[in-house]
Design an enzyme around this catalytic site. Structure first.
Site, PDB file in Angstrom:
ATOM      1  N   ASP A 229       0.621  -0.974   0.116  1.00 23.64           N
ATOM      2  CA  ASP A 229       0.060   0.148  -0.134  1.00 23.64           C
ATOM      3  C   ASP A 229       1.098   1.800   0.058  1.00 23.64           C
ATOM      4  OD1 ASP A 229      -1.397  -2.175   0.938  1.00 23.64           O
ATOM      5  OD2 ASP A 229      -2.939  -1.060   1.573  1.00 23.64           O
ATOM      6  N   HIS A 231      -1.180   4.657  -0.650  1.00 22.37           N
ATOM      7  CA  HIS A 231      -2.062   4.984   0.062  1.00 22.37           C
ATOM      8  C   HIS A 231      -1.950   6.362   0.147  1.00 22.37           C
ATOM      9  CE1 HIS A 231      -4.825   2.897   1.730  1.00 22.37           C
ATOM     10  NE2 HIS A 231      -4.355   2.252   2.267  1.00 22.37           N
ATOM     11  N   ASP A 258      -4.200  -0.626  -3.317  1.00 22.97           N
ATOM     12  CA  ASP A 258      -4.104   0.674  -2.170  1.00 22.97           C
ATOM     13  C   ASP A 258      -3.154   1.795  -2.762  1.00 22.97           C
ATOM     14  OD1 ASP A 258      -6.207  -0.807  -1.345  1.00 22.97           O
ATOM     15  OD2 ASP A 258      -5.428  -0.751   1.110  1.00 22.97           O
ATOM     16  N   ASP A 261      -6.486   7.114  -1.497  1.00 22.64           N
ATOM     17  CA  ASP A 261      -6.963   7.620  -0.021  1.00 22.64           C
ATOM     18  C   ASP A 261      -5.973   7.616   1.022  1.00 22.64           C
ATOM     19  OD1 ASP A 261     -10.023   7.266  -1.113  1.00 22.64           O
ATOM     20  OD2 ASP A 261     -10.051   5.283  -0.283  1.00 22.64           O
ATOM     21  N   ARG A 262      -6.576   8.562   2.151  1.00 27.73           N
ATOM     22  CA  ARG A 262      -6.144   8.668   3.052  1.00 27.73           C
ATOM     23  C   ARG A 262      -5.372   9.474   3.129  1.00 27.73           C
ATOM     24  NH1 ARG A 262      -7.572   6.443   7.844  1.00 27.73           N
ATOM     25  NH2 ARG A 262      -9.494   4.676   7.753  1.00 27.73           N
ATOM     26  N   ASN A 290      -8.600  -2.921  -1.850  1.00 30.13           N
ATOM     27  CA  ASN A 290      -9.625  -2.883  -1.896  1.00 30.13           C
ATOM     28  C   ASN A 290     -10.475  -1.143  -1.536  1.00 30.13           C
ATOM     29  OD1 ASN A 290      -8.029  -2.549   0.833  1.00 30.13           O
ATOM     30  ND2 ASN A 290      -9.964  -1.429   2.043  1.00 30.13           N
ATOM     31  N   HIS A 291      -9.239  -0.256  -1.368  1.00 27.43           N
ATOM     32  CA  HIS A 291      -9.183   1.085  -1.903  1.00 27.43           C
ATOM     33  C   HIS A 291      -9.721   2.166  -3.395  1.00 27.43           C
ATOM     34  CE1 HIS A 291      -9.890   2.834   2.362  1.00 27.43           C
ATOM     35  NE2 HIS A 291      -8.836   1.708   2.293  1.00 27.43           N
ATOM     36  N   HIS A 339      -4.050  -8.699  -2.984  1.00 27.16           N
ATOM     37  CA  HIS A 339      -4.072  -7.104  -2.212  1.00 27.16           C
ATOM     38  C   HIS A 339      -4.018  -7.826  -0.527  1.00 27.16           C
ATOM     39  CE1 HIS A 339      -3.771  -3.742  -0.341  1.00 27.16           C
ATOM     40  NE2 HIS A 339      -5.571  -3.972   0.328  1.00 27.16           N
ATOM     41  N   ARG A 387     -12.356  -6.533  10.455  1.00 26.70           N
ATOM     42  CA  ARG A 387     -12.587  -5.639   9.683  1.00 26.70           C
ATOM     43  C   ARG A 387     -14.100  -5.172   8.984  1.00 26.70           C
ATOM     44  NH1 ARG A 387      -7.616  -3.262   6.532  1.00 26.70           N
ATOM     45  NH2 ARG A 387      -6.184  -4.696   7.045  1.00 26.70           N
ATOM     46  N   HIS A 414      -2.212  -4.664   2.375  1.00 24.76           N
ATOM     47  CA  HIS A 414      -3.060  -4.638   3.327  1.00 24.76           C
ATOM     48  C   HIS A 414      -3.376  -4.114   4.551  1.00 24.76           C
ATOM     49  CE1 HIS A 414      -7.737  -5.025   2.953  1.00 24.76           C
ATOM     50  NE2 HIS A 414      -7.711  -5.889   3.759  1.00 24.76           N
TER      51      HIS A 414
END
Length: 485
Positions: A229, A231, A258, A261-262, A290-291, A339, A387, A414
């Site tokens: 990730d 991110h 990923d 995001d964030r 997943n993002h 992922h 999660r 992840h």
């Protein structure tokens, strides 16, 4: 008769442990805080505060399923404890379950009618639910949906004479262009939308042509790098290239989902990765995380960032392109890279993954969901996901999957790890995470894995975060979610 003295000492010992747990939480040591709150709960399970505090720590680790469970326990212990509803509402919200979140915040408001903070959060939640209902009302059936690409002709977009940024001459994305673009991004300068369209559309064509499971061949004597990730941490991405070299046919990479995001430089990250893909398709492999989905991008910042830096059309375009990303890769028929993780059933073959119709938003169950969301667990067998989506799987599940498919190793991402990586399941599974000091607060290292052919022994390199301009993580995130950071 129960030993009252023993009970009293348990209660006071639990309080002492809670104080230590709170200190660990303040120091961002959330996993340690969870262990300590667990000890306090074991000594005194009738204290709603311990459950709610552990719920908050789970929230910080993005373990939203566990956060909901603990908050529900707090509510059961004390139905008038507002923080129980508050924590559960925040976890529902983080999972995009706005309607469930609304119920919890309505209860907070009932319990704390004069709390302005509770009133503000309820108002934001009501707005989110209203917007969601509107979007559901205007949704077009899949059969009638037209691709946003049909409305885009980047060649008709003029580039203003005063534009001094990176330019693509003709149809070919060159290394010089990518270097100029990333330098501009480093200086917080944007890319003209004509070229942004060109990069994203070219990438879309390449990704659409790929199978859901991509086989990668690394010739003997060559190497291959897998990153986890990122991110939206663009400056840390540049640092990876500084440490390990720019992507090229001789120095290929796989970024394992990923990307966005964030972090608040997600657009710069995705355009850089896509540009390298256009420059040399075999130098840059990309997997879905997943993002890379509408529901996550709506909540965690990418949608807001793209809307602000480019346009609404780009929001739709990225959502469509993310649906084209492959779901998994196999390196030299030996290393399986995905992922999230493995499956709720045994016997899944690589051919089953190849057969997945991935051109959609991720479903809430099934193979595609599990590939993107699942996590390893230390115990054997399978368990519920912390999660709230996917599942947890043990070393026996990993071993059987590898044996069934004649593979040696699972590499997945992840999950944030203190050292940037973790080797689990008897050495048969490695987690790699490439966003150091995640969200500017976790204090973790980042890592990447270099595989050398033919033996594909994983060489793990760790690195620390580098400085970035003063734009906070989640700067473009859903207003409401920022209230809980």
């Amino acid at each position: 008769m129960p030993n009252m003295e023993s009970e009293g000492s348990d209660v006071s010992r639990a309080e002492e442990i809670k104080v230590v747990a709170n200190e660990a939480f303040k120091a961002h040591k959330y996993a340690q805080a969870i262990e300590l709150y667990t000890q306090a709960i074991e000594l005194n399970s009738r204290n709603a505060v311990y459950w709610a505090n552990r719920s908050f720590a789970h929230l910080k680790l993005e373990e939203y399923g566990s956060a909901i469970q603990d908050a529900s326990e707090a509510i059961e212990v004390d139905p008038k404890y507002s923080k129980g509803y508050y924590r559960r509402g925040a976890a529902h919200l983080a999972m995009g379950k706005f309607k469930e979140a609304l119920k919890d915040f309505q209860q907070v408001k009932r319990l704390c009618p004069n709390d302005p903070d509770a009133a503000r959060k309820l108002k934001e939640c009501e707005k989110a639910v209203k917007k969601l209902k509107f979007e559901e009302a205007i949704v077009v059936p899949v059969s009638q949906r037209r691709s946003i690409v049909e409305s885009i002709d980047y060649r008709t977009i003029d580039v203003e004479p005063q534009y001094s940024g990176a330019k693509i001459e003709g149809d070919v994305v060159t290394l010089d262009f990518v270097k100029k673009m990333t330098e501009d991004f480093k200086d917080q300068k944007g890319l003209h939308k004509r070229y942004a369209y060109q990069i994203v559309l070219q990438t879309r064509e390449m990704l659409r042509a790929l199978p859901s499971l991509v086989d990668i061949t690394v010739p003997e004597g060559n190497h291959f790098t897998v990153c986890g990730d990122v991110h939206g941490q663009f400056y840390d991405l540049l640092n990876i290239f500084e440490l390990n070299g720019l992507p090229s046919e001789e120095n290929p990479y796989l970024f394992n989902g990923d990307f966005v995001d964030r972090g608040s430089f997600s657009l710069e990250v995705i355009l850089s990765l896509f540009a390298f893909k256009c420059m040399s398709p075999s130098a840059m492999h990309l997997a879905r995380g997943n993002h890379e989905s509408k529901s996550m991008n709506k909540i965690y910042g990418f949608e807001g960032e793209v809307r602000l830096k480019l346009s609404e059309t780009f929001v739709e375009l990225f959502a469509e392109v993310f649906c084209c990303l492959p779901l998994a890769h196999v390196i030299n028929q030996k290393v399986f890279v995905v992922h999230g993780g493995l499956f709720s059933v045994d016997g899944v073959k690589l051919s089953d993954i190849r057969a997945i119709d991935r051109f959609c938003e991720p479903p809430e169950e099934g193979l595609m969901c599990e590939l993107l969301w699942s996590d390893p667990q230390p115990s054997l067998g399978r368990g519920p996901s912390k999660r709230g989506v996917g599942l947890s799987f043990g070393a026996d599940v990993t071993k059987r999957f590898l044996q069934d498919n004649n593979l040696d190793l699972v590499v997945r991402s992840h999950e944030v790890k203190d050292e940037g990586y973790e080797i689990e399941h008897d050495g048969k599974l490695i987690t790699v995470f490439s966003a150091p000091n995640y969200c500017d607060q976790m204090g973790n290292k980042g890592a990447f894995i270099r595989f050398e052919a033919p033996n594909l022994k994983p060489n793990i390199v760790t690195f620390s975060a580098v400085p970035h301009p003063d734009v906070k993580p989640m700067a473009y995130a859903n207003n409401f979610l920022r209230l809980f950071q």
